[in-house]
Design a protein around this motif. Structure first.
Motif, PDB file in Angstrom:
ATOM      1  N   ASN A 108       1.285   3.903  -3.160  1.00  0.00           N
ATOM      2  CA  ASN A 108       0.916   5.344  -2.829  1.00  0.00           C
ATOM      3  C   ASN A 108       2.092   6.315  -3.299  1.00  0.00           C
ATOM      4  OD1 ASN A 108      -1.531   4.887  -1.776  1.00  0.00           O
ATOM      5  ND2 ASN A 108      -0.794   5.299   0.266  1.00  0.00           N
TER       6      ASN A 108
ATOM      7  N   GLU B  60       0.813  -1.072  -0.181  1.00  0.00           N
ATOM      8  CA  GLU B  60       0.012  -0.187  -0.033  1.00  0.00           C
ATOM      9  C   GLU B  60       0.996   1.125   0.069  1.00  0.00           C
ATOM     10  OE1 GLU B  60      -3.136   0.483  -0.412  1.00  0.00           O
ATOM     11  OE2 GLU B  60      -3.461  -1.761  -0.449  1.00  0.00           O
TER      12      GLU B  60
ATOM     13  N   PRO C 181       0.345  12.846   3.123  1.00  0.00           N
ATOM     14  CA  PRO C 181      -1.065  12.226   2.866  1.00  0.00           C
ATOM     15  C   PRO C 181      -1.801  12.119   4.275  1.00  0.00           C
ATOM     16  CG  PRO C 181       0.586  10.634   2.849  1.00  0.00           C
ATOM     17  CD  PRO C 181       1.569  11.916   3.088  1.00  0.00           C
TER      18      PRO C 181
ATOM     19  N   LYS D  66       1.845   6.032  -7.411  1.00  0.00           N
ATOM     20  CA  LYS D  66       0.630   6.886  -7.790  1.00  0.00           C
ATOM     21  C   LYS D  66       0.508   8.176  -7.571  1.00  0.00           C
ATOM     22  CE  LYS D  66      -2.702   3.191  -8.130  1.00  0.00           C
ATOM     23  NZ  LYS D  66      -3.917   2.974  -7.947  1.00  0.00           N
ATOM     24  N   HIS D  67       1.343   8.652  -6.430  1.00  0.00           N
ATOM     25  CA  HIS D  67       0.971  10.183  -6.029  1.00  0.00           C
ATOM     26  C   HIS D  67       2.397  10.881  -5.883  1.00  0.00           C
ATOM     27  CE1 HIS D  67      -3.158   8.993  -5.392  1.00  0.00           C
ATOM     28  NE2 HIS D  67      -2.717   8.192  -4.430  1.00  0.00           N
TER      29      HIS D  67
END
Length: 169
Positions: free
Chosen positions: A81, A77, A116, A84-85
């Motif tokens: 992240n 995870e 985040p 992707k970010h």
């Protein structure tokens, strides 16, 4: 020299040492800190997961299969992240595994400055639950997780889970 979480100063050899208090125990064979770097691309997510799994087994870290699954889910995870970010501002990511006598900590670091937050995803959306999942897996294992800024202006997201204490004779 690696610190292994045992303090930053060196211990003097027998200088003023109490013979009844031998000081902190020697590190266990599986204790240490390992760091992997990879490009912030989709293919790095399973590579990070496999590297962490292989490290835990190779070092003989006393983790249950359930804990391994939890740690690998957390790594997946967090790496996803980062890909992707953060990839636009951070083309590389770093995965770190730190193992002490009583805990194992996994983290993913990138150079993107955005910190985040776990958002409640709507029931229709397919994403957005990664940090909630990390927090829940960590909580269920009795651990803690957080986000910290790095000296370079990026961030590191980490989760630490407790191990059953084991002493090797």
């Amino acid at each position: 020299m690696d610190n292994h979480g045992r303090g930053s100063g060196s211990r003097p050899e027998d200088e003023g040492q109490d013979p009844l208090d031998p000081g902190p125990p020697d590190p266990l064979p599986y204790e240490g800190v390992w760091r992997f770097t990879a490009p912030a691309v989709d293919a790095s997510v399973p590579q990070a997961r496999h590297a962490v799994r292989d490290l835990l087994y190779r070092q003989g870290v006393p983790v249950s299969d359930e804990m391994v699954h939890g740690l690998l889910l957390i790594v997946s995870e967090l790496a996803t992240n980062a890909v992707k970010h953060a990839a636009l501002l951070s083309p590389m990511l770093a995965v770190e595994v730190a193992v002490g006598a009583e805990w194992v900590r996994v983290s993913v670091e990138d150079n993107h400055p955005y910190r985040p937050t776990a958002l409640e995803a709507d029931h229709v959306g397919e994403g957005g639950r990664g940090l909630l999942l990390v927090a829940e897996v960590t909580r269920e294992a009795g651990g803690v997780c957080d986000v910290a800024h790095t000296a370079s202006g990026g961030k590191v997201i980490w989760a630490a889970l407790p191990l059953e204490p084991v002493r090797v004779p």
